[in-house]
Scaffold this motif. Structure first.
Motif, mmCIF file in Angstrom:
data_model
loop_
_atom_site.group_PDB
_atom_site.id
_atom_site.type_symbol
_atom_site.label_atom_id
_atom_site.label_comp_id
_atom_site.label_asym_id
_atom_site.label_seq_id
_atom_site.Cartn_x
_atom_site.Cartn_y
_atom_site.Cartn_z
ATOM 1 N N ASN B 7 0.847 -1.186 0.000
ATOM 2 C CA ASN B 7 0.000 0.000 0.000
ATOM 3 C C ASN B 7 0.886 1.241 0.000
ATOM 4 O O ASN B 7 1.180 1.801 1.044
ATOM 5 N N ARG B 9 2.772 4.833 -0.247
ATOM 6 C CA ARG B 9 2.442 6.219 0.071
ATOM 7 C C ARG B 9 3.096 7.070 -1.003
ATOM 8 O O ARG B 9 4.300 7.049 -1.175
ATOM 9 N N ILE B 10 2.266 7.787 -1.721
ATOM 10 C CA ILE B 10 2.766 8.563 -2.857
ATOM 11 C C ILE B 10 2.607 10.048 -2.582
ATOM 12 O O ILE B 10 1.548 10.494 -2.113
ATOM 13 N N LEU B 11 3.676 10.790 -2.847
ATOM 14 C CA LEU B 11 3.610 12.244 -2.692
ATOM 15 C C LEU B 11 3.566 12.859 -4.087
ATOM 16 O O LEU B 11 4.386 12.527 -4.943
ATOM 17 N N PHE B 13 3.311 16.314 -6.701
ATOM 18 C CA PHE B 13 3.400 17.758 -6.927
ATOM 19 C C PHE B 13 2.545 18.059 -8.148
ATOM 20 O O PHE B 13 2.845 17.572 -9.244
ATOM 21 N N LEU B 14 1.481 18.821 -7.963
ATOM 22 C CA LEU B 14 0.565 19.058 -9.075
ATOM 23 C C LEU B 14 0.602 20.511 -9.528
ATOM 24 O O LEU B 14 0.502 21.426 -8.709
ATOM 25 N N PRO B 34 -7.455 5.033 -6.313
ATOM 26 C CA PRO B 34 -7.008 4.621 -4.968
ATOM 27 C C PRO B 34 -6.548 5.813 -4.131
ATOM 28 O O PRO B 34 -5.967 6.756 -4.668
ATOM 29 N N PRO B 35 -6.807 5.764 -2.840
ATOM 30 C CA PRO B 35 -6.532 6.919 -1.971
ATOM 31 C C PRO B 35 -5.094 6.989 -1.456
ATOM 32 O O PRO B 35 -4.877 7.362 -0.319
ATOM 33 N N LEU B 37 -2.525 8.791 -2.718
ATOM 34 C CA LEU B 37 -1.788 9.982 -3.105
ATOM 35 C C LEU B 37 -2.038 11.140 -2.137
ATOM 36 O O LEU B 37 -3.162 11.391 -1.733
ATOM 37 N N ARG B 38 -0.934 11.832 -1.767
ATOM 38 C CA ARG B 38 -1.041 13.074 -0.993
ATOM 39 C C ARG B 38 -0.424 14.152 -1.860
ATOM 40 O O ARG B 38 0.687 13.963 -2.355
ATOM 41 N N THR B 39 -1.135 15.259 -2.047
ATOM 42 C CA THR B 39 -0.657 16.203 -3.048
ATOM 43 C C THR B 39 -0.203 17.534 -2.471
ATOM 44 O O THR B 39 -0.668 17.971 -1.419
ATOM 45 N N ILE B 40 0.708 18.172 -3.192
ATOM 46 C CA ILE B 40 1.139 19.537 -2.901
ATOM 47 C C ILE B 40 0.905 20.340 -4.168
ATOM 48 O O ILE B 40 1.361 19.962 -5.249
ATOM 49 N N GLU B 59 11.324 11.466 3.688
ATOM 50 C CA GLU B 59 10.167 11.510 4.589
ATOM 51 C C GLU B 59 9.290 10.261 4.474
ATOM 52 O O GLU B 59 8.207 10.206 5.040
ATOM 53 N N ALA B 61 8.199 8.593 1.469
ATOM 54 C CA ALA B 61 7.359 8.322 0.300
ATOM 55 C C ALA B 61 7.882 7.094 -0.431
ATOM 56 O O ALA B 61 9.090 6.892 -0.539
ATOM 57 N N HIS C 479 -13.052 9.216 -3.617
ATOM 58 C CA HIS C 479 -12.918 8.019 -2.781
ATOM 59 C C HIS C 479 -14.252 7.745 -2.091
ATOM 60 O O HIS C 479 -14.303 7.437 -0.900
ATOM 61 N N GLU C 482 -14.636 4.657 0.071
ATOM 62 C CA GLU C 482 -13.629 4.330 1.085
ATOM 63 C C GLU C 482 -13.583 5.425 2.147
ATOM 64 O O GLU C 482 -12.623 6.188 2.213
ATOM 65 N N ALA C 485 -10.370 5.645 4.468
ATOM 66 C CA ALA C 485 -9.174 6.096 3.757
ATOM 67 C C ALA C 485 -9.298 7.558 3.371
ATOM 68 O O ALA C 485 -8.312 8.309 3.405
ATOM 69 N N LYS C 489 -6.848 10.507 4.459
ATOM 70 C CA LYS C 489 -6.220 11.407 3.477
ATOM 71 C C LYS C 489 -6.476 12.868 3.847
ATOM 72 O O LYS C 489 -5.572 13.695 3.790
ATOM 73 N N LEU C 493 -3.732 15.744 4.523
ATOM 74 C CA LEU C 493 -3.686 16.984 3.732
ATOM 75 C C LEU C 493 -3.813 18.212 4.628
ATOM 76 O O LEU C 493 -3.136 19.212 4.416
ATOM 77 N N MET C 496 -0.514 18.765 6.365
ATOM 78 C CA MET C 496 0.471 19.371 5.466
ATOM 79 C C MET C 496 0.185 20.858 5.250
ATOM 80 O O MET C 496 1.105 21.676 5.184
ATOM 81 N N GLN C 927 5.875 21.419 4.116
ATOM 82 C CA GLN C 927 4.727 20.628 3.674
ATOM 83 C C GLN C 927 5.169 19.175 3.429
ATOM 84 O O GLN C 927 4.474 18.229 3.780
ATOM 85 N N PHE C 931 4.208 15.652 5.409
ATOM 86 C CA PHE C 931 3.778 14.440 4.719
ATOM 87 C C PHE C 931 4.359 13.224 5.437
ATOM 88 O O PHE C 931 3.687 12.217 5.643
ATOM 89 N N GLY C 932 5.635 13.332 5.833
ATOM 90 C CA GLY C 932 6.287 12.198 6.470
ATOM 91 C C GLY C 932 5.955 12.081 7.941
ATOM 92 O O GLY C 932 6.034 11.008 8.529
#
Lengths: 62, 68, 942
Positions: B7, B9-11, B13-14, B34-35, B37-40, B59, B61, C479, C482, C485, C489, C493, C496, C927, C931-932
């Motif tokens: 599972n 953990r994806i970071l 940058f958008l 799928p949930p 992704l965490r975005t900046i 960190e 990812a 989502h 879910e 989840a 999330k 967020l 961050m 930020q 995340f970490g």
């Protein structure tokens, strides 16, 4: 828009405070005119304020 | 927990103008993904300094996604 | 804003009207009322709540909904015990702010105004029309307006859908279309143009609430002709909503449920039972239409909507009075909004010499100083967005979690954080808790950041001390299945965002003057109208046309469905353009390059051919894109191969000619040739009406001509329904076909054969008509190239994508760029004209202001650290950094007006001398760290 004198130069009356009237009033204000938005019910918003979501994106309408 | 599925953990940058807008569009059309992704949000992926990517891995990812 | 006001009389003339208004008393002092709601709790009398379509009870003293503007309660004199019977007055001592005042009297006011815009909306269908569907007799038959309130999260049932008869959840539901529309029985022959869309929307929303419920929509034609509307219909079909082409005869109570009797087009009668029946009621002209007409002198059409003309769609029969919205004819929100902006432009033209004389400029409180040394005080606001977020994400949990973070001094939830009352709460909390950073977890900053930033300014806080977390578009919506989840999330967020917020510093606002000129791309009816509308407001423009002359597609049209002579109107437009001192026309021209930003664009235009070819630079403040479109010619149906096959446009030309057999004895028309799932996926909106227009012309020339129309859905929306009815009365045969059984055209010796499946007779038919006419779609011109040049987004179908489908229909995401006409989407000429007027209104806004505010998120070079290497200058895609000599050393400097805030310079600077406002290294690194920095107990949830 607040309280106003009854005669101002460059003013427009918009009759009906639904989405159409509100948009016209906002644009006119930005274009430099004074607007009287006249609505018969106690609040502006019209029918759009009664809608839950809007087609086709189902965004919230308020 | 050994049989637990990977599972990641994806970071991400958008870019505000394209990928972030596309991510919003995905939401508007209720596209499901799928949930993980965490975005900046950045104003352009040109803003992404390579050190940001390395920092992301430090960190924790599992993957870094840049969309622009 | 004058609410609770009746319009009594209008005297005078354009530029100098006197309107008499009667202000009915609210019996509550608006300035004192805090909208606390205590009075409603104590008021002893009940009354039906009209806002909730009579589905709930309220009290005589109330407010319709929490977000109402003005946020002042009012007393309904028709039911108040004191005002009716001189008793009670409980509310008076209850009100803590002493706002209740029964002494208020009606007040008449005379308003002196230069122009009037009529936007009274629409009326509702008489309940008598609904009786045959058991409305009023059985509680489980409701109108779509009532159903809308039933599905609303903030409505009387909190969005829970139940049958009124016994409170059970409906298992099967029906939507009946065209109730009170397309029905000459109730004198509403027209199509209401919105019901198909709202029925599909309500059906989709119902499925979101309960995926198990079975939904059938009974329709005659599904008229989802608007831009990208067909896609929603397909989505509805994909999730199992059924569409049945039938006319519903009636609804009768049957055991515990309802029996619906209907006849299908192949002549069968059927009946079926449903738990809940929703009537898709149409839009009527407003109830007081006749009175408005009498008071203002504007003419009405035969259905009591305001009468207007194709080429002046917003001008009423009386000068100085303009119409907008559903009073002009039934229409949806985007079209109403577009009309309103167009109407604003027309009113502005009437009063161009008085602009700016009566306005009051908005002022903001002095900005509170926030320095890096101040204690960080973050306020976190988590939005429910009705149920959009809270049905998936545990909002309370996210808010509470945010409350425990470093620097967070306040946290809360709100039902709609974008509402007017929520802005007041936000302002109040900023002051109360001395907040100096605000984090809002809600929808997308791309749509809502400006709103919240405005509120920050109102609260005396620099607007950049703000960060938004997108937990709707990019979380709850994607989502939906879910929840755990999605909540997780959201927590990540928010964490961050708070981490970033701790490092945000205020940024100074910068303004740049505007070049008061527009660049208009495209010299068709859209471009010409936009140029003229701007000229009427006093602004010059440069009109760039690719062809040898202006006029566009109007040059190929001869007459309209309403009977207008197109050539005459076109000549009028072209003459006005030529006479105008404000409009410069460049023909045979093309845009090569554009630099700059809203208020300060600079473009290079190439014009002429061969030896006369030249380039010129135009400085301008705004851009109107009106590049238009053209007929799509499908490579099938023998088009271009047989003389007996032609498009509607070619046929129109033939019909206006003099040839003897121009209207032959037998004609087959094929609708959606190349559209809606063929070469093009979308509906082109105009083809059905184009076919009807030509049919009526044929019948006028040769009444004996036999015409068969093969169609998918006849989309004769609005008043065009009259023409559809007329064509049927004249004996024109309309036969629907399915997309998987398209008609085929083939050549057999000298004949052209059309073979199709007759869904009415249920058999294969082969015909050999004299002529086959194809209703082909519309494709945009050159949007791909222009979208790259101006960095404008396009839809999947290559039309330009507006900034917001509903509320900003003519603006583009790039500020200072506006779109209208076929470049935006297929549409008829009257809608194109309105859109062009609207684009001209929006384009005039920055020109009126005279300056634009630059988003302070641009780059900034610390010249002490800069080593003058010039890397940034060579990398900047916008030429927005230049090298300067400072104390004999080379230093980089940002050109504020040109910087697009991309940050390439900052990420490449070897000495980290460049920082990006709002996206500093420090902010982004914190930020990433956040995340970490996941609390241990959260790891298992992911």
């Amino acid at each position: 828009m607040g309280k106003a004198m009854n005669h101002r130069e460059g003013s427009v009356m918009v009759l009906g405070g639904g989405i159409a009237g509100i948009q016209a009033a906002l644009d006119l204000t930005e274009l430099g005119y004074y607007v009287y938005l006249v609505e018969k019910s106690p609040a502006v918003g019209g029918v759009m304020a009664q809608l839950d979501k809007t087609f086709p994106t189902n965004d919230c309408s308020l | 927990m050994s049989d637990k599925q990977f599972n990641p953990r994806i970071l991400g940058f958008l870019c505000n103008w394209c990928c972030y807008a596309a991510a919003d569009a995905a939401g508007i059309s209720r596209f499901q993904y799928p949930p993980n992704l965490r975005t900046i949000r950045v104003m352009c992926t040109g803003r992404v300094d390579p050190s940001f990517v390395l920092r992301g891995f430090i960190e924790g990812a599992d993957a870094i996604f840049t969309g622009g | 804003m004058l609410t609770n006001a009746d319009f009594l009389a209008l005297a005078g003339e354009p530029g100098k009207f006197q309107a008499k208004i009667n202000m009915r008393p609210r019996y509550i002092d608006a300035d004192a009322c805090t909208a606390c709601g205590l009075c409603t709790q104590y008021c002893p009398k009940h009354q039906v709540d009209d806002y909730n379509e009579g589905l709930a009870l309220t009290r005589p003293i109330h407010i319709d909904y929490a977000q109402a503007v003005p946020a002042t309660y009012y007393i309904d004199p028709a039911s108040c015990l004191h005002l009716q019977h001189d008793t009670c007055q409980i509310c008076v001592p209850v009100c803590q702010s002493h706002a209740i005042n029964f002494k208020q009297q009606p007040e008449e006011r005379i308003l002196e105004v230069g122009a009037v815009i009529l936007s009274p909306g629409f009326g509702k269908i008489d309940t008598k029309v609904l009786e045959k569907f058991s409305y009023g007799k059985h509680p489980d038959v409701v109108t779509a307006f009532e159903y809308e309130r039933m599905t609303t999260a903030s409505g009387p049932f909190m969005g829970e859908i139940k049958c009124f008869s016994d409170g059970r959840h409906p298992r099967s539901m029906a939507f009946i279309q065209c109730v009170g529309s397309r029905d000459i029985g109730c004198n509403n022959g027209y199509c209401s143009s919105v019901c198909c869309m709202y029925a599909i929307k309500e059906a989709l929303v119902t499925k979101e609430h309960d995926p198990e419920v079975d939904i059938t929509i009974y329709y005659m034609d599904i008229r989802t002709q608007g831009k990208d509307f067909d896609a929603a219909r397909e989505r509805a079909e994909a999730i199992g909503i059924k569409f049945v082409r039938a006319r519903v005869a009636g609804v009768t109570p049957w055991d515990k449920s309802l029996k619906l009797t209907y006849s299908t087009f192949d002549g069968q009668h059927k009946f079926v039972s449903h738990d809940l029946v929703v009537l898709s009621v149409g839009l009527e002209s407003p109830k007081d239409a006749a009175k408005i007409s009498q008071l203002t002198g504007v003419a009405l059409n035969k259905y009591d909507f305001c009468a207007t003309e194709t080429f002046q769609p917003l001008q009423t029969s009386r000068e100085g009075i303009i119409v907008a919205g559903a009073f002009q004819g039934p229409k949806d929100i985007p079209e109403s909004v577009t009309q309103s902006s167009g109407a604003a432009a027309l009113a502005a033209a009437v009063l161009r010499d008085q602009r700016g004389k009566g306005v009051v400029l908005k002022t903001y409180p002095d900005e509170q100083q926030v320095t890096p040394d101040d204690e960080v005080r973050v306020g976190v606001f988590v939005c429910h967005c009705g149920i959009n977020i809270s049905s998936v994400v545990d909002v309370a949990d996210v808010a509470k979690y945010a409350g425990g973070m470093e620097g967070v001094t306040y946290y809360t939830e709100s039902l709609y954080s974008c509402s007017q009352d929520a802005q007041e709460v936000l302002k109040q909390k900023i002051k109360e808790h001395k907040l100096n950073r605000v984090v809002i977890a809600a929808c997308s900053p791309r749509t809502h950041e400006p709103l919240f930033q405005e509120t920050l300014k109102d609260a005396g806080l620099n607007r950049n001390l703000f960060e938004m977390v997108n937990i709707r578009d990019q979380c709850s919506w994607v989502h939906a299945n879910e929840p755990a989840a999605a909540t997780d999330k959201s927590r990540d967020l928010v964490r961050m965002a708070v981490a970033k917020a701790r490092h945000i510093q205020p940024l100074a606002e910068q303004t740049v003057p505007v070049t008061p000129r527009a660049l208009i791309l495209g010299g068709g009816v859209a471009g010409m109208t936009a140029a003229l509308t701007l000229a009427d407001q006093g602004y010059p423009s440069v009109l760039v046309e690719q062809g040898a002359q202006i006029g566009g597609n109007l040059q190929n049209l001869n007459y309209t469905l309403a009977g207008d002579q197109v050539a005459q109107h076109l000549k009028g437009l072209v003459d006005r353009i030529k006479k105008s001192k404000e409009i410069e026309v460049i023909t045979n021209a093309e845009l090569l390059q554009t630099a700059g930003f809203v208020g300060n664009f600079s473009s290079i235009i190439e014009s002429g051919k061969g030896k006369t070819k030249k380039e010129q630079t135009v400085d301008h403040g705004v851009i109107v894109v009106a590049t238009g479109g053209h007929e799509h010619r499908p490579d099938k149906y023998l088009l271009g191969q047989s003389k007996k096959v032609m498009t509607q446009m070619e046929f129109e030309k033939q019909l206006t000619g003099r040839a003897k057999n121009r209207a032959p004895g037998s004609i087959v028309m094929i609708q959606c040739a190349g559209s809606r799932g063929d070469d093009l996926s979308y509906c082109s909106k105009v083809c059905c009406n184009h076919a009807l227009k030509n049919i009526l012309k044929v019948k006028a020339i040769n009444p004996d001509s036999q015409i068969i129309v093969l169609y998918r859905d006849m989309r004769a929306y609005g008043m065009a329904e009259d023409a559809y009815l007329e064509a049927r009365k004249m004996g024109v045969v309309f036969i629907p076909y399915e997309v998987d059984r398209k008609p085929e055209v083939s050549q057999k010796s000298h004949q052209v054969q059309v073979s199709f499946f007759d869904s009415i007779m249920q058999e294969e038919v082969i015909m050999a008509p004299d002529l086959v006419v194809l209703s082909v779609g519309i494709v945009p011109d050159g949007t791909e190239k222009l979208s790259k040049l101006l960095k404008l987004p396009v839809t999947a179908n290559n039309f330009f994508l507006e900034a917001h489908v509903k509320l900003r229909p003519v603006e583009m995401a790039v500020s200072g760029v506006y779109v209208c006409g076929l470049a935006h989407g297929p549409k008829p000429v009257d809608e194109t004209i309105v859109q062009a007027q609207a684009a001209a209104a929006k384009a005039a806004i920055p020109l009126v202001k005279g300056f634009v505010t630059v988003d302070p998120i641009i780059s900034c070079v610390d010249q002490d650290q800069c080593i003058g290497c010039g890397l940034c200058t060579s990398l900047c895609p916008y030429g927005a950094i230049e090298m300067k000599k400072v104390d004999k050393k080379r230093k980089a400097e940002t050109i504020t007006a040109s910087c697009k805030a991309c940050g390439i310079c900052a990420s490449h600077c070897p000495t980290f001398a460049i920082s990006m406002g709002g996206f500093t290294n420090e902010q982004l690194i914190s930020q990433i760290e956040a995340f970490g920095d996941r609390p241990k107990d959260m790891v298992e949830v992911a």
